[in-house]
Design an enzyme around this catalytic site. Structure first.
Site, PDB file in Angstrom:
ATOM      1  N   GLU A  90       0.821  -1.226   0.000  1.00  0.00           N
ATOM      2  CA  GLU A  90       0.000   0.000   0.000  1.00  0.00           C
ATOM      3  C   GLU A  90       0.841   1.257   0.000  1.00  0.00           C
ATOM      4  OE1 GLU A  90      -0.680  -2.591   1.950  1.00  0.00           O
ATOM      5  OE2 GLU A  90      -2.765  -3.173   1.570  1.00  0.00           O
ATOM      6  N   HIS A 130      -9.686  -4.154  11.465  1.00  0.00           N
ATOM      7  CA  HIS A 130     -10.340  -3.793  10.199  1.00  0.00           C
ATOM      8  C   HIS A 130     -11.413  -2.728  10.380  1.00  0.00           C
ATOM      9  CE1 HIS A 130      -8.398  -7.484   8.813  1.00  0.00           C
ATOM     10  NE2 HIS A 130      -8.660  -7.116   7.583  1.00  0.00           N
TER      11      HIS A 130
HETATM   12  C1  LIG Z   1      -2.101  -4.202   4.951  1.00  0.00           C
HETATM   13  C2  LIG Z   1      -3.242  -5.043   4.467  1.00  0.00           C
HETATM   14  N1  LIG Z   1      -3.616  -4.950   3.178  1.00  0.00           N
HETATM   15  C3  LIG Z   1      -4.636  -5.684   2.714  1.00  0.00           C
HETATM   16  C4  LIG Z   1      -5.315  -6.543   3.530  1.00  0.00           C
HETATM   17  C5  LIG Z   1      -6.507  -7.375   2.992  1.00  0.00           C
HETATM   18  N2  LIG Z   1      -6.075  -8.759   2.846  1.00  0.00           N
HETATM   19  C6  LIG Z   1      -6.248  -9.638   3.834  1.00  0.00           C
HETATM   20  S1  LIG Z   1      -5.532 -11.104   3.491  1.00  0.00           S
HETATM   21  C7  LIG Z   1      -4.995 -10.576   1.998  1.00  0.00           C
HETATM   22  C8  LIG Z   1      -4.199 -11.473   1.125  1.00  0.00           C
HETATM   23  C9  LIG Z   1      -2.993 -11.950   1.818  1.00  0.00           C
HETATM   24  O1  LIG Z   1      -2.288 -12.814   0.998  1.00  0.00           O
HETATM   25  P1  LIG Z   1      -1.134 -13.716   1.594  1.00  0.00           P
HETATM   26  O2  LIG Z   1      -0.206 -12.865   2.385  1.00  0.00           O
HETATM   27  O3  LIG Z   1      -0.551 -14.466   0.462  1.00  0.00           O
HETATM   28  O4  LIG Z   1      -1.856 -14.681   2.617  1.00  0.00           O
HETATM   29  P2  LIG Z   1      -2.971 -15.794   2.293  1.00  0.00           P
HETATM   30  O5  LIG Z   1      -4.297 -15.150   2.463  1.00  0.00           O
HETATM   31  O6  LIG Z   1      -2.760 -16.267   0.901  1.00  0.00           O
HETATM   32  O7  LIG Z   1      -2.741 -16.855   3.293  1.00  0.00           O
HETATM   33  C10 LIG Z   1      -5.402  -9.271   1.772  1.00  0.00           C
HETATM   34  C11 LIG Z   1      -5.121  -8.490   0.540  1.00  0.00           C
HETATM   35  C12 LIG Z   1      -4.913  -6.600   4.876  1.00  0.00           C
HETATM   36  N3  LIG Z   1      -5.548  -7.379   5.767  1.00  0.00           N
HETATM   37  N4  LIG Z   1      -3.868  -5.867   5.309  1.00  0.00           N
END
Ligand SMILES: Cc1ncc(C[n+]2csc(CCOP(=O)(O)OP(=O)(O)O)c2C)c(N)n1
Ligand SMILES: Cc1ncc(C[n+]2csc(CCOP(=O)(O)OP(=O)(O)O)c2C)c(N)n1
Ligand SMILES: [Mg+2]
Ligand SMILES: [Mg+2]
Lengths: 321, 329, 321, 329
Positions: free
Chosen positions: C57, C125
């Site tokens: 971000e 959140h």
């Molecule tokens: C700083 C931030 N940006 C966006 C999100 C929304 N979000 C939650 S999980 C996620 C994907 C995370 O991907 P990854 O790190 O690969 O973990 P996975 O869900 O695949 O286990 C997103 C975009 C968040 N919680 N925090």
């Protein structure tokens, strides 16, 4: 008792608390050399407990949370303007962790933030973000305005078991005052101090604005206007009682805050008093704050943004019209 | 720490516990008994279980939003976890955290962070604390492929490396961040390739193979305890479920193929480990079935416990914000 | 004219403005798939102008500044709680750049922030950081509460040449209302709307609190209490005149804001009115805000933190005592 | 773009301009005519000059707090720069920015950032804009060894790499961040070693040799214009001065040795380039002296211009915050 500077008062608080409790340690950028005054001499005495960090504020301010969570008592040093790069760790971890985990963990951390403004430092170094942190639950916030308060509040902050945002007004760094040498003197959080008694108008000041407010109060004395000056010293917790009691007596309030106007601590105090002290008020509350405009570099412009004696005097006079 | 058969059966049990826990979560979301968001770990069980079984009780972990597998792997109590998910007073966080924020400080579970990558600096700090207090406790920080692109990740890894801290950065590369493939967001082929940027070992592990995960973690833990610094482990794995339960309902286009999902289902970590137990005569089918049954019972019991537990009281709202409380406004 | 949802209204605004000006493009995490509702269908029509980003971000919100500085008009989508990780780029670059460089550059950027709270989403959140951004000069801030406002304000935001923080209350996502199909209808910034006329008490609402306030107003009508409800729609610029005019008429003010109480928009509006409308006020201003406490996950606790109909009704009654 | 002798003399001229500009700044700080903070580029001139002479006027740069060398290298006007430093209305930013915040959008100088590493994402965005508008403009983002440890740096490099953006990340490794050696803060031997983590070339350059800097940048620029993506250049260099003017006064302990400083003074970029010009018969000593004199005059003129310029007016405070203004409170 002796007259020492605001910076030295902070230095003494650090030294005494680091001697008292070996879990206390210091982190920050180039602090071992003591370049920013306050930490001078500490690396000699405490060596490994004074840590120079990389320029990774989000990283090491978050590391402070982890270290605190496993039993250490970190003190982190930075400038207020560098809080932005570390905001996630300050908010998502330091401020929220205890509540979110149902109280399982204490986070005794002190974040020491230098406040630079009024010194032609320009917009990137002149932030005063304490009102924003006041809008975030989970953080205690102290802003000392005298050497004695600096020492006493910092000691309390270090002994407190919660994250404390500790703002040090660099405009006061060289200012002198009486400071006790008793290492057990701590100033409790949430106790405002009446810095000057008066009967006609209450002036509440934040940070470095105490001094111009006192100067104005002295001046107005000769006009027969008696000004009471109060420094809340901590804004979380905020001692509303002392302020409300004073307004009950004077019926008039001016709040002076070097932060930008909108959603400032001045706004908060004003709204509290206008609600809880409504029936005491004999005139509209005046706020003297920085304008909602960035600090310009130019010496020709900067002072226009910042609260000063003239603006404080004008505001006081307005309440007396 | 368990070894030999005891260890292998513990791995099986914990993987099954997570599987059943999250299958229950799926149902609870569907029936709207569980509110808020829930991210299932189904398919990835071998990663956290392989890793956490290489830790002692007093070692630490931090986790993320995909949040049930990590604490269960570390020996967390499924009753308190389930109660937390239902927002009950008996939950790990008295109902204040919910699914994404489980923690058990008594057994080194320093908590899950809903903000992606936000727990990595915290993990580094725990390792600092461990080192400063002259313990030999190590920390595993779990994070996703998506998280690897956050600045926090960079800062945390660099800090851990220069200070030779006992941290293991464990990337659960399930290949997607919500609907976005890691191939489109990570500039290297593997996340572990980035280890060189921090002068630490980068190790790619088969995340479906609990034994491989365990072994790789054992090495990293040894290194950490010996004061040699951090390791970046990358587990290639896969989630069978939606990013979070119910999300696919609002998805306009599929972002992965049925074949891909099926391919990974064929590499199910519980199946692989069960097969290994059988083929190496470590356990019989009956023993495996018994674990399965025990686990069903444990999760059934957890659900019952959670359901029967009271909600927190209004007064509970006003606690836990501060250790040294102040009046709330 | 037709009834559409708040989400669709936002979608239409994006579509129309992207058709109108090819410099407009969208960035965010997993937005091409339209998972968060609003962006559905846009990647099909605009393809390369709808960009899925990594979880970086701070990186891509800063990239929006750079792209805007060289002539693009980026729209960035995220959740309000993810602002913390990007705070430096939002504050040090988006908010300060134009002023700091003496007006050399325009930064037409819209940051769209989903507000989640009140849905058992827990503390990580549930942030509502608009009061903090209000304390930072250089950012315009819009918070629509109806489908029509959502569309009209978003269009204005996209055409505006300054960085706009655009907060979308997800609790309203499925709410329906009349929305004009005329692609030239934009709602100007700084114009509050009187959502309901009344004579006895003024209620100012922020974001999703409009709906419970209107419900309470309807209810109190039967008790013979006439409530005027005003939505400022943008808080920077803030239409103080409409609010002050209303208070001049009613003499009473309640401000409802889902943000935490201290240094909230409710505090700011309260302090403005208590100063500039002092002589109109017949009773203390009441603030109905979220408590200074994080949002707990548990359904048993969460609603206690948040403003609701009961609290609004109580506050109105207090002003009438 | 200049070539051959014209280029080499331009390099000399710009390096000398920076040197004289910053020597003047030193004096102005000492005499308190210049208020606020000032970070001198003396000793590092070859880096920005070698790099920016590889750019076209319409290409972009972003810089940092050590802020006078970058705009001057890009062809910035020393009069407007000096006026800005004195807070005058004729300055680049009408006196609103000061030393750390110079910018000239007309010739691609997108500005200096006082917040360390904060300009890197902006540079990436400018490159995005360049690409989306189908221009072939490239961006150089200058940053320090200290800055390389910021998360912003990681995110910016990864974004530029996956999107193949025309950015050159130019690390000015002067080996210290204030008083802290990069050896204690960067986990790899060189900052450029980190390029592999972003799948881009990492090139170590002698930052005291303007010709080497130029050549390395020319390659990186070609790559960027060809759509092949970003490059990480690392210039090993040194600052002769304090971190910021006057800082050493409050320093308790020296953080670098006299020998080290002397070693680097022996590798002065202006001397090296002058020698090269002479040895290769590109220019005579008289020609070099003439440039020196011109430069002295230009800076003298700039200072006079700055001094004689008016301060901004009170009313100027209320402009420039917004393009579409709103009432200020
Ligand atoms: C700083 C931030 N940006 C966006 C999100 C929304 N979000 C939650 S999980 C996620 C994907 C995370 O991907 P990854 O790190 O690969 O973990 P996975 O869900 O695949 O286990 C997103 C975009 C968040 N919680 N925090
Ligand atoms: C985010 C942030 N942290 C700290 C500072 C204070 N600071 C200014 S320059 C500097 C050192 C920067 O070192 P480097 O990036 O190597 O650049 P150099 O000064 O050596 O050219 C520091 C710590 C800052 N301006 N911004
Ligand atoms: Mg993933
Ligand atoms: Mg450096």
């Amino acid at each position: 008792m002796g007259e020492i500077t605001y910076s030295d008062a902070l230095n003494h608080a650090l030294k005494e608390e680091m001697r008292r409790d070996e879990k206390v340690f210091l982190m920050g950028e180039s602090i071992r050399g003591g370049i920013y005054g306050v930490t001078g001499g500490l690396s000699q005495e405490f060596d490994k407990r004074v840590i120079d960090t990389p320029l990774s504020e989000n990283g090491f301010m978050g590391a402070a949370v982890g270290a605190a969570a496993v039993g250490m008592r970190p003190i982190v040093q930075s400038l207020a303007s560098f809080a932005w790069v570390a905001m996630d760790q300050l908010v998502s971890q330091a401020a929220k962790m205890r509540f979110m985990f149902g109280g399982q963990v204490n986070l005794p951390i002190v974040y020491r933030w230098g406040l630079l403004y009024g010194n032609n430092i320009a917009a990137h170094h002149a932030d005063r973000p304490y009102p924003m942190f006041m809008n975030m639950p989970g953080l205690k916030i102290a802003i000392p305005s005298t050497p004695a308060d600096a020492k006493g509040l910092l000691k309390t902050a270090i002994r407190d078991n919660d994250p404390v945002m500790f703002f040090e007004d660099n405009n006061l760094a060289g200012s002198r005052g009486e400071v006790s040498e008793d290492p057990e003197i701590c100033i409790p959080f949430g106790k405002a101090e009446v810095k000057r008694e008066g009967a006609d108008v209450t002036v509440v000041t934040i940070a470095g604005t105490l001094r111009p407010a006192l100067a104005v109060a002295d001046e107005l004395e000769s006009d027969g206007i008696s000004v009471e000056v109060i420094d809340p010293r901590t804004i979380v917790p905020l001692d509303t009682k002392t302020i409300l009691d004073s307004v009950e007596k004077t019926g008039r309030l001016v709040v002076v805050d070097p932060a930008h106007r909108s959603c400032s601590v001045a706004s908060e105090i004003s709204s509290i008093v206008s609600q809880e002290g409504f029936w005491s008020l004999q005139a509209p509350i005046q706020r003297v704050t920085s304008l909602d405009c960035h600090f310009p570099f130019s010496p020709a412009l900067e002072h226009l943004v910042y609260p000063n004696e003239d603006k404080i005097a004008d505001a006081i006079n307005l309440t007396l019209e | 720490m368990p070894e030999g058969k005891e260890l292998y059966m513990l791995m099986l049990r914990r993987m099954m516990l997570i599987r059943k826990f999250d299958e229950t979560v799926k149902d609870l979301v569907q029936s709207a008994e569980l509110v808020g968001m829930a991210h299932c770990y189904i398919g990835e069980e071998a990663v956290a279980v392989g890793a956490c079984t290489a830790l002692r009780d007093e070692d630490y972990i931090t986790g993320n939003h995909r949040s049930h597998g990590h604490p269960i792997s570390k020996g967390g109590d499924v009753r308190r976890a389930m109660a937390e998910l239902l927002g009950k007073a008996t939950g790990y966080c008295k109902g204040k955290g919910g699914s994404m924020h489980l923690a058990d400080f008594d057994i080194g579970i320093l908590g899950e962070s809903g903000i992606v990558a936000s727990a990595l600096p915290v993990a580094v700090g725990a390792a600092m604390g461990s080192k400063m207090q002259n313990t030999d406790r190590v920390v595993i920080s779990f994070f996703g492929d998506g998280a690897s692109n956050q600045g926090a990740c960079h800062e945390a890894m660099n800090l851990a490396s220069i200070w030779k801290l006992p941290v293991i950065f464990l990337c659960e590369n399930n290949q997607y961040a919500v609907t976005t493939s890691f191939k489109e967001t990570v500039s290297t082929e593997n996340v572990s390739d980035r280890a060189t940027a921090y002068n630490m070992p980068g190790v790619l592990v088969d995340g479906q193979d609990v034994m491989a995960m365990h072994e790789a973690t054992v090495h990293a833990v040894q290194r950490a305890r010996a004061g040699e610094g951090p390791t970046l482990l990358e587990a290639k794995t896969y989630r069978y479920e939606d990013h979070s339960e119910g999300l696919n309902r609002i998805l306009r286009e599929p972002y992965r193929t049925e074949e891909e999902i099926e391919f990974w289902r064929q590499r199910d970590p519980i199946d692989i480990h069960s097969k290994w137990l059988l083929e190496n005569d470590v356990a019989s089918q009956e023993e495996i079935d018994k674990v399965q049954n025990d686990v069903y019972e444990a999760i059934g019991d957890a659900l019952q416990f959670a359901r029967e537990s009271p909600y927190p009281d209004e007064a509970d709202l006003f606690t836990d914000l501060f250790a040294d409380p102040i009046p709330l406004r």
